[in-house]
Enzyme design. Structure first.
Site, PDB file in Angstrom:
ATOM      1  N   GLU A 115       0.873  -1.179   0.000  1.00  0.00           N
ATOM      2  CA  GLU A 115       0.000   0.000   0.000  1.00  0.00           C
ATOM      3  C   GLU A 115       0.901   1.217   0.000  1.00  0.00           C
ATOM      4  O   GLU A 115       1.928   1.239   0.690  1.00  0.00           O
ATOM      5  CB  GLU A 115      -0.893  -0.011   1.244  1.00  0.00           C
ATOM      6  CG  GLU A 115      -1.740   1.244   1.430  1.00  0.00           C
ATOM      7  CD  GLU A 115      -2.582   1.177   2.709  1.00  0.00           C
ATOM      8  OE1 GLU A 115      -2.992   0.064   3.097  1.00  0.00           O
ATOM      9  OE2 GLU A 115      -2.803   2.242   3.332  1.00  0.00           O
ATOM     10  N   GLU A 134      -2.196  11.258   3.951  1.00  0.00           N
ATOM     11  CA  GLU A 134      -3.231  10.959   4.930  1.00  0.00           C
ATOM     12  C   GLU A 134      -3.258  12.078   5.964  1.00  0.00           C
ATOM     13  O   GLU A 134      -2.214  12.584   6.371  1.00  0.00           O
ATOM     14  CB  GLU A 134      -2.967   9.624   5.631  1.00  0.00           C
ATOM     15  CG  GLU A 134      -3.320   8.407   4.811  1.00  0.00           C
ATOM     16  CD  GLU A 134      -3.212   7.131   5.629  1.00  0.00           C
ATOM     17  OE1 GLU A 134      -4.262   6.574   6.006  1.00  0.00           O
ATOM     18  OE2 GLU A 134      -2.068   6.704   5.888  1.00  0.00           O
TER      19      GLU A 134
END
Length: 278
Positions: A154, A159
């Site tokens: 990933e 974020e």
């Protein structure tokens, strides 16, 4: 030992030293390869026009099953949760019940419509505010060639959790390096005006490394150790994701401010520049 034997031994040692030096030089060269990227995107969305996101480029992940993180939102494909207007994509998380979920939002994916192996991937975005929001611009493997998460990897380009305003994270997850075993690799940087101004979030991805940048400033680097897919599963196509979650193990670690909703993330563009191979 006679002079001829001594000379032979010296030549032998010299040969070993030269071989080792050449080997070291080859290894250093592999680590120091100067990768470059095209100056024109091979895939992009400028979010011109009005209405729903371009169906030729984006699909949706749907549902409200917690998404592995105990998140509170139900992802829909409704215009109320994701729409294009005024040159922007807006993803909206709403305090709105859908089944057992108290919030709705959207998670857009380019899977099957934009899949990439290596390249420069850049988003220009304005991030949400509000405790309980969890915004992400990221990548997942399209085929999971090495197995389910985290074996196939990933890449989190951006974020941001609302209880820590302006602190932006760039992270990778692999079988060897992930948050479940407290070994994940990532860095963070404070972004002034994260919610009032647009900023550029990008990764440069090559066979040797992944590097993360915010407004062209380097934030993070993860090198290919050459030890196999447990540490480097990034040898396969990945697709893009854009979503705004609510709550969850990380986003909701300090609770959810119900008065913060609706909350939204705006994306000005997404651009993918291909890696130029040697």
């Amino acid at each position: 030992m006679g002079p001829i034997a001594r000379m032979g031994r010296v030549l032998c040692l010299l040969g070993v030293m030269l071989a080792l030096a050449a080997q070291a030089e080859d290894g250093a060269g592999a680590q120091a390869r100067a990768w470059t990227f095209a100056s024109t995107p091979s895939w992009q969305d400028e979010f011109d026009g009005d209405g729903q996101p371009d169906p030729a480029k984006w699909g949706y992940d749907l549902g409200g099953k917690g998404w592995g993180n105990n998140e509170l939102q139900y992802y829909t494909d409704k215009p109320a949760n994701a729409f294009v207007a005024d040159g922007l994509l807006t993803i909206v998380a709403r305090r709105q019940r859908a089944g057992k979920n108290p919030y709705t939002s959207a998670r857009l994916v380019s899977r099957g419509k934009g899949d990439f192996q290596y390249g420069r991937i850049e988003f220009r975005a304005r991030l949400p505010v509000g405790r309980g929001t969890w915004a992400a611009l990221w990548m997942l493997p399209t085929e999971n060639r090495h197995g389910g998460w985290p074996r196939s990897g990933e890449i989190d380009i951006m974020e941001h959790v609302g209880y820590d305003p302006g602190q932006v994270h760039v992270t990778v997850h692999t079988q060897a390096y992930n948050h479940k075993i407290k070994t994940q690799r990532g860095k963070q940087a404070h972004v002034d005006g994260h919610s009032s101004e647009f900023h550029r979030y990008r990764v440069d991805w090559t066979p040797d490394w992944i590097r993360g940048y915010i407004d062209d400033a380097p934030v993070f680097e993860f090198a290919n150790e050459g030890t196999g897919p447990d540490s480097w599963p990034f040898d396969q196509p990945f697709h893009l994701l854009m979503n705004l979650a609510v709550g969850g193990d990380w986003g909701g670690a300090q609770g959810v401010d119900e008065s913060a909703f609706p909350a939204w993330m705006e994306v000005d563009y997404v651009r993918v520049y291909p890696l130029l191979q040697d």
